[in-house]
Scaffold this motif. Structure first.
Motif, PDB file in Angstrom:
ATOM      1  N   ILE A   1       0.835  -1.200   0.000  1.00  0.00           N
ATOM      2  CA  ILE A   1       0.000   0.000   0.000  1.00  0.00           C
ATOM      3  C   ILE A   1       0.866   1.244   0.000  1.00  0.00           C
ATOM      4  O   ILE A   1       0.627   2.187  -0.756  1.00  0.00           O
ATOM      5  N   CYS A   2       1.881   1.249   0.844  1.00  0.00           N
ATOM      6  CA  CYS A   2       2.764   2.422   0.913  1.00  0.00           C
ATOM      7  C   CYS A   2       3.534   2.626  -0.381  1.00  0.00           C
ATOM      8  O   CYS A   2       3.755   3.759  -0.796  1.00  0.00           O
ATOM      9  N   LEU A   3       3.941   1.546  -1.012  1.00  0.00           N
ATOM     10  CA  LEU A   3       4.621   1.680  -2.299  1.00  0.00           C
ATOM     11  C   LEU A   3       3.694   2.338  -3.315  1.00  0.00           C
ATOM     12  O   LEU A   3       4.107   3.211  -4.069  1.00  0.00           O
ATOM     13  N   GLY A   4       2.447   1.935  -3.318  1.00  0.00           N
ATOM     14  CA  GLY A   4       1.480   2.519  -4.234  1.00  0.00           C
ATOM     15  C   GLY A   4       1.205   3.974  -3.917  1.00  0.00           C
ATOM     16  O   GLY A   4       1.069   4.810  -4.807  1.00  0.00           O
ATOM     17  N   CYS A   5       1.158   4.317  -2.641  1.00  0.00           N
ATOM     18  CA  CYS A   5       0.862   5.692  -2.228  1.00  0.00           C
ATOM     19  C   CYS A   5       2.018   6.647  -2.492  1.00  0.00           C
ATOM     20  O   CYS A   5       1.808   7.820  -2.748  1.00  0.00           O
ATOM     21  N   THR A   6       3.238   6.151  -2.400  1.00  0.00           N
ATOM     22  CA  THR A   6       4.381   7.030  -2.561  1.00  0.00           C
ATOM     23  C   THR A   6       4.798   7.183  -4.012  1.00  0.00           C
ATOM     24  O   THR A   6       5.644   8.006  -4.331  1.00  0.00           O
ATOM     25  N   GLY A   7       4.244   6.386  -4.882  1.00  0.00           N
ATOM     26  CA  GLY A   7       4.584   6.493  -6.291  1.00  0.00           C
ATOM     27  C   GLY A   7       5.919   5.856  -6.643  1.00  0.00           C
ATOM     28  O   GLY A   7       6.454   6.059  -7.717  1.00  0.00           O
ATOM     29  N   VAL A   8       6.488   5.070  -5.737  1.00  0.00           N
ATOM     30  CA  VAL A   8       7.745   4.397  -6.004  1.00  0.00           C
ATOM     31  C   VAL A   8       7.448   3.211  -6.906  1.00  0.00           C
ATOM     32  O   VAL A   8       6.619   2.382  -6.591  1.00  0.00           O
ATOM     33  N   SER A   9       8.106   3.151  -8.035  1.00  0.00           N
ATOM     34  CA  SER A   9       7.871   2.016  -8.916  1.00  0.00           C
ATOM     35  C   SER A   9       8.634   0.812  -8.401  1.00  0.00           C
ATOM     36  O   SER A   9       9.601   0.942  -7.664  1.00  0.00           O
ATOM     37  N   ALA A  10       8.215  -0.353  -8.806  1.00  0.00           N
ATOM     38  CA  ALA A  10       8.805  -1.575  -8.290  1.00  0.00           C
ATOM     39  C   ALA A  10      10.254  -1.754  -8.730  1.00  0.00           C
ATOM     40  O   ALA A  10      10.987  -2.498  -8.134  1.00  0.00           O
ATOM     41  N   ASN A  11      10.668  -1.074  -9.774  1.00  0.00           N
ATOM     42  CA  ASN A  11      12.032  -1.260 -10.254  1.00  0.00           C
ATOM     43  C   ASN A  11      12.919  -0.045 -10.005  1.00  0.00           C
ATOM     44  O   ASN A  11      13.908   0.144 -10.678  1.00  0.00           O
ATOM     45  N   ALA A  12      12.559   0.775  -9.024  1.00  0.00           N
ATOM     46  CA  ALA A  12      13.359   1.959  -8.725  1.00  0.00           C
ATOM     47  C   ALA A  12      13.838   1.906  -7.289  1.00  0.00           C
ATOM     48  O   ALA A  12      13.092   1.544  -6.391  1.00  0.00           O
ATOM     49  N   ALA A  13      15.095   2.272  -7.066  1.00  0.00           N
ATOM     50  CA  ALA A  13      15.626   2.345  -5.711  1.00  0.00           C
ATOM     51  C   ALA A  13      14.868   3.422  -4.946  1.00  0.00           C
ATOM     52  O   ALA A  13      14.095   4.186  -5.515  1.00  0.00           O
ATOM     53  N   SER A  14      15.106   3.486  -3.647  1.00  0.00           N
ATOM     54  CA  SER A  14      14.422   4.476  -2.819  1.00  0.00           C
ATOM     55  C   SER A  14      14.963   5.886  -3.066  1.00  0.00           C
ATOM     56  O   SER A  14      14.444   6.848  -2.534  1.00  0.00           O
ATOM     57  N   PHE A  15      15.977   5.980  -3.890  1.00  0.00           N
ATOM     58  CA  PHE A  15      16.559   7.274  -4.260  1.00  0.00           C
ATOM     59  C   PHE A  15      16.606   7.346  -5.785  1.00  0.00           C
ATOM     60  O   PHE A  15      16.445   6.349  -6.473  1.00  0.00           O
ATOM     61  N   ASP A  16      16.812   8.524  -6.297  1.00  0.00           N
ATOM     62  CA  ASP A  16      16.850   8.738  -7.744  1.00  0.00           C
ATOM     63  C   ASP A  16      18.167   8.199  -8.310  1.00  0.00           C
ATOM     64  O   ASP A  16      19.233   8.757  -8.039  1.00  0.00           O
ATOM     65  N   CYS A  17      18.081   7.120  -9.073  1.00  0.00           N
ATOM     66  CA  CYS A  17      19.294   6.506  -9.626  1.00  0.00           C
ATOM     67  C   CYS A  17      20.021   7.437 -10.600  1.00  0.00           C
ATOM     68  O   CYS A  17      21.231   7.305 -10.790  1.00  0.00           O
ATOM     69  N   HIS A  18      19.305   8.369 -11.204  1.00  0.00           N
ATOM     70  CA  HIS A  18      19.963   9.328 -12.098  1.00  0.00           C
ATOM     71  C   HIS A  18      20.855  10.289 -11.324  1.00  0.00           C
ATOM     72  O   HIS A  18      21.750  10.912 -11.899  1.00  0.00           O
ATOM     73  N   LYS A  19      20.614  10.395 -10.025  1.00  0.00           N
ATOM     74  CA  LYS A  19      21.416  11.275  -9.176  1.00  0.00           C
ATOM     75  C   LYS A  19      22.343  10.498  -8.253  1.00  0.00           C
ATOM     76  O   LYS A  19      22.919  11.074  -7.335  1.00  0.00           O
ATOM     77  N   ALA A  20      22.499   9.204  -8.500  1.00  0.00           N
ATOM     78  CA  ALA A  20      23.382   8.375  -7.676  1.00  0.00           C
ATOM     79  C   ALA A  20      24.795   8.940  -7.730  1.00  0.00           C
ATOM     80  O   ALA A  20      25.307   9.243  -8.806  1.00  0.00           O
ATOM     81  N   LYS A  21      25.393   9.096  -6.552  1.00  0.00           N
ATOM     82  CA  LYS A  21      26.722   9.710  -6.477  1.00  0.00           C
ATOM     83  C   LYS A  21      27.812   8.730  -6.070  1.00  0.00           C
ATOM     84  O   LYS A  21      28.930   8.833  -6.534  1.00  0.00           O
ATOM     85  N   THR A  22      27.481   7.809  -5.188  1.00  0.00           N
ATOM     86  CA  THR A  22      28.515   6.924  -4.662  1.00  0.00           C
ATOM     87  C   THR A  22      28.567   5.616  -5.444  1.00  0.00           C
ATOM     88  O   THR A  22      27.626   5.253  -6.150  1.00  0.00           O
ATOM     89  N   VAL A  23      29.667   4.919  -5.291  1.00  0.00           N
ATOM     90  CA  VAL A  23      29.832   3.607  -5.908  1.00  0.00           C
ATOM     91  C   VAL A  23      28.726   2.675  -5.404  1.00  0.00           C
ATOM     92  O   VAL A  23      28.146   1.898  -6.175  1.00  0.00           O
ATOM     93  N   THR A  24      28.408   2.787  -4.121  1.00  0.00           N
ATOM     94  CA  THR A  24      27.371   1.940  -3.531  1.00  0.00           C
ATOM     95  C   THR A  24      26.010   2.226  -4.147  1.00  0.00           C
ATOM     96  O   THR A  24      25.266   1.293  -4.486  1.00  0.00           O
ATOM     97  N   GLU A  25      25.666   3.491  -4.286  1.00  0.00           N
ATOM     98  CA  GLU A  25      24.379   3.840  -4.888  1.00  0.00           C
ATOM     99  C   GLU A  25      24.276   3.327  -6.318  1.00  0.00           C
ATOM    100  O   GLU A  25      23.239   2.813  -6.729  1.00  0.00           O
ATOM    101  N   HIS A  26      25.356   3.444  -7.062  1.00  0.00           N
ATOM    102  CA  HIS A  26      25.358   2.910  -8.435  1.00  0.00           C
ATOM    103  C   HIS A  26      25.181   1.394  -8.432  1.00  0.00           C
ATOM    104  O   HIS A  26      24.463   0.849  -9.275  1.00  0.00           O
ATOM    105  N   ALA A  27      25.813   0.708  -7.477  1.00  0.00           N
ATOM    106  CA  ALA A  27      25.676  -0.750  -7.390  1.00  0.00           C
ATOM    107  C   ALA A  27      24.229  -1.134  -7.083  1.00  0.00           C
ATOM    108  O   ALA A  27      23.702  -2.081  -7.670  1.00  0.00           O
ATOM    109  N   VAL A  28      23.590  -0.397  -6.177  1.00  0.00           N
ATOM    110  CA  VAL A  28      22.189  -0.673  -5.839  1.00  0.00           C
ATOM    111  C   VAL A  28      21.312  -0.482  -7.076  1.00  0.00           C
ATOM    112  O   VAL A  28      20.425  -1.292  -7.356  1.00  0.00           O
ATOM    113  N   CYS A  29      21.571   0.557  -7.827  1.00  0.00           N
ATOM    114  CA  CYS A  29      20.788   0.824  -9.040  1.00  0.00           C
ATOM    115  C   CYS A  29      21.039  -0.212 -10.136  1.00  0.00           C
ATOM    116  O   CYS A  29      20.140  -0.526 -10.910  1.00  0.00           O
ATOM    117  N   ASP A  30      22.240  -0.749 -10.189  1.00  0.00           N
ATOM    118  CA  ASP A  30      22.625  -1.682 -11.247  1.00  0.00           C
ATOM    119  C   ASP A  30      22.188  -3.124 -11.010  1.00  0.00           C
ATOM    120  O   ASP A  30      22.202  -3.932 -11.934  1.00  0.00           O
TER     121      ASP A  30
END
Length: 114
Positions: free
Chosen positions: A10-39
């Motif tokens: 329900i919360c995923l639906g309410c927040t507009g987070v798609s099922a294939n997107a990290a909890s942060f904007d992958c286009h703005k990923a800055k760290t190696v870790t964030e890129h790994a999570v997105c990849d």
């Protein structure tokens, strides 16, 4: 346990987070870790689940507990970032954090009714 999964969906639906997107904007990923999570789809999914559970719990627990959970989250993020792009390490730290958050969620359920 089924209630927990329903709340997360329900919360995923309410927040507009798609099922294939990290909890942060992958286009703005800055760290190696964030890129790994997105990849990595599995890490991406684990991140969304963990972030959703974390945000639900923050709204359901008393203020003192909320502060402790937020402090733990900051420490966990530092530990997660030490994994860099090691998918196995990241998988383990996400599992560990999710288990801890699930314990908090179970305590909330026990205090019901909902």
């Amino acid at each position: 346990m089924k209630i927990q999964h329903c709340l997360i969906l329900i919360c995923l639906g309410c927040t507009g987070v798609s099922a294939n997107a990290a909890s942060f904007d992958c286009h703005k990923a800055k760290t190696v870790t964030e890129h790994a999570v997105c990849d990595h789809r599995d890490l991406n999914d684990a991140d969304v689940k963990m972030a959703t559970t974390y945000n639900i719990i923050k709204r359901l627990v008393p203020m003192g507990t909320r502060g402790a959970i937020q402090d733990q989250q900051v420490k966990w993020l530092k530990m997660r970032d030490q994994c860099q792009d090691n998918a196995s390490c990241l998988t383990d730290v996400y599992k560990m954090r999710q288990q801890k958050l699930d314990l908090y969620m179970n305590r909330v359920y026990q205090q019901g009714p909902f």
